[in-house]
Design a protein around this motif. Sequence first.
Motif, PDB file in Angstrom:
ATOM      1  N   ALA A   1      28.043 134.776 -25.955  1.00  0.00           N
ATOM      2  CA  ALA A   1      29.637 134.260 -26.357  1.00  0.00           C
ATOM      3  C   ALA A   1      30.491 134.131 -24.748  1.00  0.00           C
ATOM      4  O   ALA A   1      29.735 134.703 -24.080  1.00  0.00           O
ATOM      5  N   ILE A   2      31.331 133.710 -24.509  1.00  0.00           N
ATOM      6  CA  ILE A   2      32.001 133.500 -23.499  1.00  0.00           C
ATOM      7  C   ILE A   2      33.908 133.568 -23.816  1.00  0.00           C
ATOM      8  O   ILE A   2      33.869 132.478 -24.514  1.00  0.00           O
ATOM      9  N   THR A   3      34.117 134.520 -23.387  1.00  0.00           N
ATOM     10  CA  THR A   3      35.929 134.426 -23.823  1.00  0.00           C
ATOM     11  C   THR A   3      36.373 134.524 -22.466  1.00  0.00           C
ATOM     12  O   THR A   3      36.301 135.551 -21.794  1.00  0.00           O
ATOM     13  N   ARG A   4      37.957 134.981 -22.297  1.00  0.00           N
ATOM     14  CA  ARG A   4      38.966 135.389 -21.443  1.00  0.00           C
ATOM     15  C   ARG A   4      38.586 136.755 -21.117  1.00  0.00           C
ATOM     16  O   ARG A   4      38.512 137.346 -20.054  1.00  0.00           O
TER      17      ARG A   4
ATOM     18  N   GLN B   1      27.718 134.339 -16.315  1.00  0.00           N
ATOM     19  CA  GLN B   1      28.309 133.473 -17.700  1.00  0.00           C
ATOM     20  C   GLN B   1      28.692 132.235 -16.353  1.00  0.00           C
ATOM     21  O   GLN B   1      28.383 130.691 -16.752  1.00  0.00           O
ATOM     22  N   ILE B   2      30.272 131.413 -15.870  1.00  0.00           N
ATOM     23  CA  ILE B   2      30.888 130.872 -14.844  1.00  0.00           C
ATOM     24  C   ILE B   2      29.120 129.985 -14.168  1.00  0.00           C
ATOM     25  O   ILE B   2      29.781 128.772 -13.977  1.00  0.00           O
ATOM     26  N   MET B   3      28.847 130.823 -13.683  1.00  0.00           N
ATOM     27  CA  MET B   3      27.896 130.225 -12.474  1.00  0.00           C
ATOM     28  C   MET B   3      26.588 129.345 -13.146  1.00  0.00           C
ATOM     29  O   MET B   3      25.960 128.698 -12.611  1.00  0.00           O
ATOM     30  N   ASN B   4      25.656 130.032 -14.616  1.00  0.00           N
ATOM     31  CA  ASN B   4      25.056 129.992 -14.910  1.00  0.00           C
ATOM     32  C   ASN B   4      24.812 129.133 -16.382  1.00  0.00           C
ATOM     33  O   ASN B   4      23.770 128.529 -16.880  1.00  0.00           O
TER      34      ASN B   4
ATOM     35  N   PRO C   1      25.544 125.922 -18.725  1.00  0.00           N
ATOM     36  CA  PRO C   1      26.419 125.049 -18.985  1.00  0.00           C
ATOM     37  C   PRO C   1      27.645 124.660 -18.523  1.00  0.00           C
ATOM     38  O   PRO C   1      28.530 125.451 -19.159  1.00  0.00           O
ATOM     39  N   LEU C   2      28.887 123.848 -17.792  1.00  0.00           N
ATOM     40  CA  LEU C   2      29.881 123.366 -17.615  1.00  0.00           C
ATOM     41  C   LEU C   2      30.885 123.522 -18.370  1.00  0.00           C
ATOM     42  O   LEU C   2      31.719 123.976 -19.318  1.00  0.00           O
ATOM     43  N   ASP C   3      30.048 122.576 -19.578  1.00  0.00           N
ATOM     44  CA  ASP C   3      31.139 122.076 -20.637  1.00  0.00           C
ATOM     45  C   ASP C   3      31.046 123.252 -21.130  1.00  0.00           C
ATOM     46  O   ASP C   3      32.244 123.554 -21.805  1.00  0.00           O
ATOM     47  N   GLN C   4      30.247 124.287 -21.369  1.00  0.00           N
ATOM     48  CA  GLN C   4      30.381 125.442 -22.590  1.00  0.00           C
ATOM     49  C   GLN C   4      32.056 126.491 -22.307  1.00  0.00           C
ATOM     50  O   GLN C   4      31.774 127.517 -22.437  1.00  0.00           O
ATOM     51  N   VAL C   5      31.136 126.914 -20.789  1.00  0.00           N
ATOM     52  CA  VAL C   5      32.188 127.440 -19.596  1.00  0.00           C
ATOM     53  C   VAL C   5      33.526 126.994 -20.338  1.00  0.00           C
ATOM     54  O   VAL C   5      34.494 127.967 -20.625  1.00  0.00           O
ATOM     55  N   LEU C   6      33.931 125.546 -19.868  1.00  0.00           N
ATOM     56  CA  LEU C   6      35.343 124.989 -20.024  1.00  0.00           C
ATOM     57  C   LEU C   6      35.272 125.703 -21.489  1.00  0.00           C
ATOM     58  O   LEU C   6      37.035 125.536 -22.017  1.00  0.00           O
TER      59      LEU C   6
ATOM     60  N   LEU D   1      32.860 123.366  -6.860  1.00  0.00           N
ATOM     61  CA  LEU D   1      34.282 123.953  -7.244  1.00  0.00           C
ATOM     62  C   LEU D   1      34.650 124.097  -8.105  1.00  0.00           C
ATOM     63  O   LEU D   1      35.802 125.343  -8.097  1.00  0.00           O
ATOM     64  N   VAL D   2      34.569 123.503  -9.533  1.00  0.00           N
ATOM     65  CA  VAL D   2      35.270 124.179 -10.631  1.00  0.00           C
ATOM     66  C   VAL D   2      34.949 125.525 -11.039  1.00  0.00           C
ATOM     67  O   VAL D   2      35.671 126.384 -11.390  1.00  0.00           O
ATOM     68  N   ARG D   3      33.299 125.706 -11.086  1.00  0.00           N
ATOM     69  CA  ARG D   3      32.454 126.857 -11.334  1.00  0.00           C
ATOM     70  C   ARG D   3      33.239 127.982 -10.039  1.00  0.00           C
ATOM     71  O   ARG D   3      33.792 128.762 -10.612  1.00  0.00           O
ATOM     72  N   TYR D   4      33.820 127.892  -8.893  1.00  0.00           N
ATOM     73  CA  TYR D   4      34.743 128.521  -8.106  1.00  0.00           C
ATOM     74  C   TYR D   4      35.923 128.696  -8.453  1.00  0.00           C
ATOM     75  O   TYR D   4      36.155 129.988  -7.943  1.00  0.00           O
ATOM     76  N   LEU D   5      36.557 127.875  -8.845  1.00  0.00           N
ATOM     77  CA  LEU D   5      38.283 127.845  -9.110  1.00  0.00           C
ATOM     78  C   LEU D   5      38.579 128.389 -10.433  1.00  0.00           C
ATOM     79  O   LEU D   5      39.182 129.494 -10.217  1.00  0.00           O
ATOM     80  N   THR D   6      37.357 128.492 -10.903  1.00  0.00           N
ATOM     81  CA  THR D   6      37.298 129.368 -12.228  1.00  0.00           C
ATOM     82  C   THR D   6      37.164 130.862 -12.453  1.00  0.00           C
ATOM     83  O   THR D   6      37.916 131.587 -12.536  1.00  0.00           O
ATOM     84  N   ALA D   7      35.713 131.614 -11.991  1.00  0.00           N
ATOM     85  CA  ALA D   7      35.675 132.869 -10.602  1.00  0.00           C
ATOM     86  C   ALA D   7      36.999 132.556 -10.347  1.00  0.00           C
ATOM     87  O   ALA D   7      37.490 134.427 -10.925  1.00  0.00           O
TER      88      ALA D   7
END
Length: 127
Positions: A21-24, A31-34, A36-41, A86-92
């Motif tokens: 599970a990924i939560t704030r 999690q952010i880097m590995n 799938p991006l749609d799951q992270v978002l 970039l999206v992953r980096y900015l999210t982290a």
Amino acid sequence: MASVANTNASRQAAPGQAEPAITRATVTVGQIMNLPLDQVLTGLGIRVIESSITDANFFGGVHIGNGGKITVLTSPGRDPRVTDTLVRYLTAKTFNLDVADLPAPFGVEYTDITEQARDAWVKAVSA
């Protein structure tokens, strides 16, 4: 950060194993880097919008709105792998996670425009 560009099947959970599970509250760099991006978002409630900024030096940005709504703005016409990274980096960075700075010539600028936005709103409603 080599894993950021890794698009092989290792991002998926093993057969019979649930995706973590990924939560704030519990998000990790891994999690952010590995994942799938749609799951992270989706898990973090982040939307991605392609901006209209065509400046070659602009790669993207993050807007944190009222109630903590997060929007990542991307630059149009970039290679999808660059945008993904970039999206992953900015999210982290948005979640203050420990990620290495981007190499030169990239740089991250932090700007709090809360006061400017509030002043503009006051002027608009009092006019």
